[in-house]
Motif scaffolding. Structure first.
Motif, short mmCIF file in Angstrom:
data_model
loop_
_atom_site.label_atom_id
_atom_site.label_comp_id
_atom_site.label_asym_id
_atom_site.label_seq_id
_atom_site.Cartn_x
_atom_site.Cartn_y
_atom_site.Cartn_z
N MET A 1 0.85 -1.23 -0.06
CA MET A 1 0.07 -0.01 -0.07
C MET A 1 0.90 1.26 0.02
SD MET A 1 -3.04 -1.23 -0.03
CE MET A 1 -4.32 -0.16 0.53
N TYR A 2 0.49 2.59 -0.50
CA TYR A 2 1.13 3.38 -0.69
C TYR A 2 0.68 4.71 -0.21
CZ TYR A 2 2.23 0.23 -4.41
OH TYR A 2 2.38 -0.55 -5.45
N LYS A 3 1.72 5.69 -0.03
CA LYS A 3 1.36 6.77 0.75
C LYS A 3 1.41 8.11 -0.15
CE LYS A 3 3.11 7.53 4.87
NZ LYS A 3 4.28 7.81 5.93
N LEU A 4 0.10 8.89 0.04
CA LEU A 4 0.01 10.09 -1.07
C LEU A 4 0.20 11.56 0.03
CD1 LEU A 4 -1.27 11.70 -3.30
CD2 LEU A 4 -3.48 11.37 -2.42
N MET A 5 0.78 12.40 -0.52
CA MET A 5 0.78 13.76 0.10
C MET A 5 0.00 14.84 -1.00
SD MET A 5 3.91 15.99 1.80
CE MET A 5 4.67 16.62 0.14
N ILE A 6 -0.66 15.72 -0.32
CA ILE A 6 -1.42 16.48 -1.10
C ILE A 6 -1.17 17.84 -0.76
CG2 ILE A 6 -4.02 17.52 -1.83
CD1 ILE A 6 -5.18 14.79 -1.41
N VAL A 7 -0.47 18.62 -1.60
CA VAL A 7 0.06 20.16 -1.22
C VAL A 7 -0.67 21.28 -1.93
CG1 VAL A 7 2.06 21.37 -1.15
CG2 VAL A 7 2.41 19.02 -1.15
N GLU A 8 -1.41 21.67 -1.02
CA GLU A 8 -2.36 22.90 -1.70
C GLU A 8 -2.81 23.82 -0.72
OE1 GLU A 8 -4.67 25.10 -3.50
OE2 GLU A 8 -4.39 23.44 -4.72
N ASP A 9 -2.82 25.20 -1.07
CA ASP A 9 -3.17 26.12 -0.04
C ASP A 9 -4.45 26.34 0.44
OD1 ASP A 9 -2.94 27.22 -2.61
OD2 ASP A 9 -3.17 29.25 -1.92
N GLU A 10 -5.33 25.89 -0.55
CA GLU A 10 -6.81 25.93 -0.30
C GLU A 10 -7.27 24.80 0.28
OE1 GLU A 10 -9.16 27.83 -3.71
OE2 GLU A 10 -7.34 28.70 -4.49
N LYS A 118 -3.71 6.40 -11.77
CA LYS A 118 -3.37 5.09 -11.80
C LYS A 118 -2.35 4.77 -12.65
CE LYS A 118 -6.24 0.95 -13.01
NZ LYS A 118 -7.20 0.45 -13.64
N GLU A 119 -1.77 5.23 -13.40
CA GLU A 119 -0.61 5.13 -14.41
C GLU A 119 0.66 5.44 -13.28
OE1 GLU A 119 2.16 7.28 -17.50
OE2 GLU A 119 0.03 7.35 -18.14
N CYS A 120 0.41 6.35 -12.39
CA CYS A 120 1.61 6.92 -11.58
C CYS A 120 1.71 5.47 -10.42
CB CYS A 120 1.42 8.04 -10.74
SG CYS A 120 1.68 9.42 -11.75
N ILE A 121 0.55 5.26 -9.89
CA ILE A 121 0.61 4.25 -8.83
C ILE A 121 1.12 2.62 -9.82
CG2 ILE A 121 -0.77 2.69 -7.66
CD1 ILE A 121 -0.54 5.35 -6.52
N GLU A 122 0.99 2.49 -10.74
CA GLU A 122 1.49 1.32 -11.43
C GLU A 122 3.13 1.51 -11.73
OE1 GLU A 122 2.03 -2.41 -13.36
OE2 GLU A 122 0.31 -1.39 -12.07
N LYS A 123 3.68 2.68 -12.18
CA LYS A 123 4.94 3.03 -12.20
C LYS A 123 5.62 2.82 -10.95
CE LYS A 123 8.17 6.21 -14.16
NZ LYS A 123 8.23 7.81 -14.85
N ILE A 124 4.95 3.29 -9.71
CA ILE A 124 5.46 3.27 -8.31
C ILE A 124 5.64 1.63 -7.83
CG2 ILE A 124 4.95 3.46 -5.95
CD1 ILE A 124 3.74 6.23 -6.76
N ARG A 125 4.56 1.02 -8.48
CA ARG A 125 4.67 -0.71 -8.00
C ARG A 125 5.67 -1.19 -8.78
NH1 ARG A 125 3.17 -5.30 -9.68
NH2 ARG A 125 2.76 -4.57 -11.91
N VAL A 126 5.89 -0.82 -10.24
CA VAL A 126 6.88 -1.58 -10.80
C VAL A 126 8.35 -1.20 -10.52
CG1 VAL A 126 8.04 -1.65 -12.94
CG2 VAL A 126 5.42 -1.66 -13.11
N LYS A 127 8.24 0.02 -10.10
CA LYS A 127 9.88 0.52 -9.42
C LYS A 127 10.26 0.11 -8.15
CE LYS A 127 10.86 4.82 -9.68
NZ LYS A 127 10.64 6.52 -9.79
N GLN A 128 9.10 -0.20 -7.38
CA GLN A 128 9.46 -1.10 -5.97
C GLN A 128 9.73 -2.62 -6.38
OE1 GLN A 128 5.86 -0.70 -3.44
NE2 GLN A 128 6.86 0.83 -2.19
N LEU A 129 8.97 -3.17 -7.28
CA LEU A 129 9.32 -4.51 -7.51
C LEU A 129 10.70 -4.64 -7.81
CD1 LEU A 129 8.17 -7.19 -7.65
CD2 LEU A 129 7.37 -7.03 -9.91
N GLU A 130 11.29 -3.94 -9.00
CA GLU A 130 12.48 -3.83 -9.33
C GLU A 130 13.74 -3.59 -8.31
OE1 GLU A 130 12.44 -1.08 -12.36
OE2 GLU A 130 11.55 -2.33 -14.05
N SER A 131 13.24 -2.44 -7.39
CA SER A 131 14.14 -2.41 -6.25
C SER A 131 14.38 -3.32 -5.47
CB SER A 131 13.52 -1.13 -5.72
OG SER A 131 14.37 -0.85 -4.56
#
Length: 264
Positions: A1-10, A118-131
């Motif tokens: 499972m992954y962690k998201l950070m939202i950065v927004e002044d409003e 979704k594309e970002c999450i998949e890219k993170i998943r693949v990078k994690q697996l490779e690592s």
């Protein structure tokens, strides 16, 4: 499972983003928030998010400045820019220059935005697996595998003895295991057994035990349910500092660094 950070002044936009998608369906377990880029840098270095969605225009520090500050410190983190039509070309240039994976155009269109994330999450998943695969390949050269290499050239009799000792140590891995205890268990003279380790394996008994314990620690640390202190005790080390020192001497990294590579 992954962690998201939202950065927004409003605040209303931050709240809207938190509820816009079914984040758990996307694999996001934790969401943290920041109200500007400066706040985002501070929080990101503590929380280590896998994905950051950030507005461009914010007070104190804007989104691109924040990304520039974090990009080298968190090389595995992916960044998505939240931008309006007036900043569209600006966002495209940021992606072209590197450090930004993609953008979400305000007002958000659900299907397009969902696809980007979704594309970002998949890219993170693949990078994690490779690592993880690369780390395990490197770790495979350490610990007990070194013992196996040294055992390749032993006579059958010596090999059987050392394999029995290795098995005994693994069975009592969380206990104190002195040379005298092992010698007594296998009916050997301690001095003679000590010489066997030096002449046959080119190491002393304590090094033999340490490599087996650290090999076990490497496996235990893959389980996020165990803290590093718990793993230390499971491997027979009452002193946390001593465990970390030995772990680094064998694996060339600290337990924390090892887990960071696995993103645990």
């Amino acid at each position: 499972m992954y962690k998201l950070m939202i950065v927004e002044d409003e605040p209303i936009i931050r709240s809207g983003l938190k509820h816009y998608f079914d984040w758990k369906e996307l694999g996001i377990q934790t969401i943290v928030e920041a109200e500007n880029g400066k706040n985002g840098v501070d929080i990101a270095l503590v929380e280590l998010p896998h994905l950051v969605i950030t507005d461009i225009r914010m007070p104190v520090m804007d989104g691109l400045e924040m990304i520039g500050s974090l990009r080298t410190k968190l090389p595995e983190t992916l960044f998505i820019i939240l931008t309006g039509h007036s900043e569209f070309e600006y966002a495209q240039r940021a992606i072209q220059y590197g450090g930004v994976h993609d953008y979400l155009l305000k007002p958000l269109q659900y299907e397009n935005s969902f696809s980007v994330i979704k594309e970002c999450i998949e890219k993170i998943r693949v990078k994690q697996l490779e690592s993880k695969v690369n780390t395990e390949k490197n770790i495979d050269l350490l610990g007990t595998s070194q013992l196996l290499k040294k055992m390749e050239f032993l006579t059958q009799e010596d090999l059987q003895l050392f394999k029995k000792i290795e098995s005994y140590i693994k069975k009592h891995i969380n206990q104190e295991l002195t040379l005298n205890m092992v010698a007594e268990h296998f009916f050997y003279n301690p001095s003679y057994l000590s010489r066997l380790f030096k002449t046959k394996l080119n190491m002393n008994y304590m090094t033999f035990v340490s490599e087996i314990r650290i090999g076990y620690a490497l496996e235990c640390l893959k389980e996020s349910k165990y803290s590093i202190t718990e793993v230390s005790l499971m491997c027979g080390y009452k002193s946390y500092k001593h465990f970390v020192k030995l772990f680094k001497s064998v694996s060339q990294m600290t337990p924390t660094e090892y887990r960071k590579q696995l993103r645990i």
